[in-house]
Motif scaffolding. Structure first.
Motif, PDB file in Angstrom:
ATOM      1  N   THR A 177      53.011  71.539  39.059  1.00 31.53           N
ATOM      2  CA  THR A 177      52.768  72.821  39.129  1.00 31.53           C
ATOM      3  C   THR A 177      52.351  73.610  37.950  1.00 31.53           C
ATOM      4  O   THR A 177      52.365  74.904  37.876  1.00 31.53           O
ATOM      5  CB  THR A 177      54.181  73.626  39.618  1.00 31.53           C
ATOM      6  OG1 THR A 177      55.197  73.170  38.869  1.00 31.53           O
ATOM      7  CG2 THR A 177      54.338  72.777  41.153  1.00 31.53           C
ATOM      8  N   SER A 182      55.269  67.626  42.547  1.00 30.15           N
ATOM      9  CA  SER A 182      53.877  67.974  42.441  1.00 30.15           C
ATOM     10  C   SER A 182      53.620  68.537  40.792  1.00 30.15           C
ATOM     11  O   SER A 182      54.695  69.218  40.434  1.00 30.15           O
ATOM     12  CB  SER A 182      53.454  68.891  43.263  1.00 30.15           C
ATOM     13  OG  SER A 182      53.666  68.530  44.737  1.00 30.15           O
ATOM     14  N   THR A 203      54.714  68.101  35.044  1.00 30.77           N
ATOM     15  CA  THR A 203      55.634  69.074  35.910  1.00 30.77           C
ATOM     16  C   THR A 203      56.115  70.350  35.180  1.00 30.77           C
ATOM     17  O   THR A 203      56.491  70.199  33.909  1.00 30.77           O
ATOM     18  CB  THR A 203      56.381  68.292  36.583  1.00 30.77           C
ATOM     19  OG1 THR A 203      55.808  67.273  37.091  1.00 30.77           O
ATOM     20  CG2 THR A 203      57.373  68.949  37.580  1.00 30.77           C
ATOM     21  N   ASP A 204      56.255  71.443  35.946  1.00 34.05           N
ATOM     22  CA  ASP A 204      56.613  72.794  35.562  1.00 34.05           C
ATOM     23  C   ASP A 204      58.123  72.313  34.994  1.00 34.05           C
ATOM     24  O   ASP A 204      59.006  72.075  35.773  1.00 34.05           O
ATOM     25  CB  ASP A 204      56.391  73.746  36.291  1.00 34.05           C
ATOM     26  CG  ASP A 204      57.061  75.042  35.997  1.00 34.05           C
ATOM     27  OD1 ASP A 204      57.404  75.136  34.862  1.00 34.05           O
ATOM     28  OD2 ASP A 204      57.259  75.923  37.020  1.00 34.05           O
ATOM     29  N   ALA A 244      43.951  71.654  42.696  1.00 31.57           N
ATOM     30  CA  ALA A 244      45.094  71.667  43.437  1.00 31.57           C
ATOM     31  C   ALA A 244      44.912  70.753  44.721  1.00 31.57           C
ATOM     32  O   ALA A 244      45.879  70.092  44.879  1.00 31.57           O
ATOM     33  CB  ALA A 244      45.129  73.079  43.825  1.00 31.57           C
TER      34      ALA A 244
END
Length: 115
Positions: free
Chosen positions: A87, A85, A4-5, A95
């Protein structure tokens, strides 16, 4: 969580544990899929979550697709459940596949923790 970012996670936890809301800071359980992700997320919390709130964050390894893991997280009594999510693009999933997996996670949580 390891995919995750981090900027997304920083923004999430900064808002969740903002000093203005200190009297209402929630306990948070983070469910991640691997032992590596547990270590990553524990380090992330120590570095990025308000020092006085670190003790409110628990990181567990498991899957939202398994009822036993949802029970360990006390999902049935949670006031909020967030599915974050990937990202970052580092998981090597397209995606559409990432979206599909998150929909399955959300349906699993909804089915087992309908309240």
């Amino acid at each position: 969580a390891q995919h995750t970012d981090e900027s997304l996670l920083i923004a999430f936890f900064t808002e969740l544990y903002h000093r203005v809301y200190k009297d209402n800071w929630p306990e948070v359980v983070v469910l991640v899929c691997t032992e590596e992700a547990v270590h990553f997320f524990n380090s992330f919390v120590l570095l990025n979550v308000e020092r006085e709130a670190v003790h409110l964050v628990t990181v567990l390894q498991g899957s939202p697709l398994l009822e036993a893991d949802l029970n360990r997280c006390s999902c049935s009594t949670a006031s909020d459940i967030y599915i974050v999510s990937d990202t970052s693009g580092r998981s090597n999933l397209a995606a559409a596949e990432e979206d599909k997996q998150n929909i399955l996670r959300a349906l699993s949580v909804r089915r087992r923790c309908a309240n």
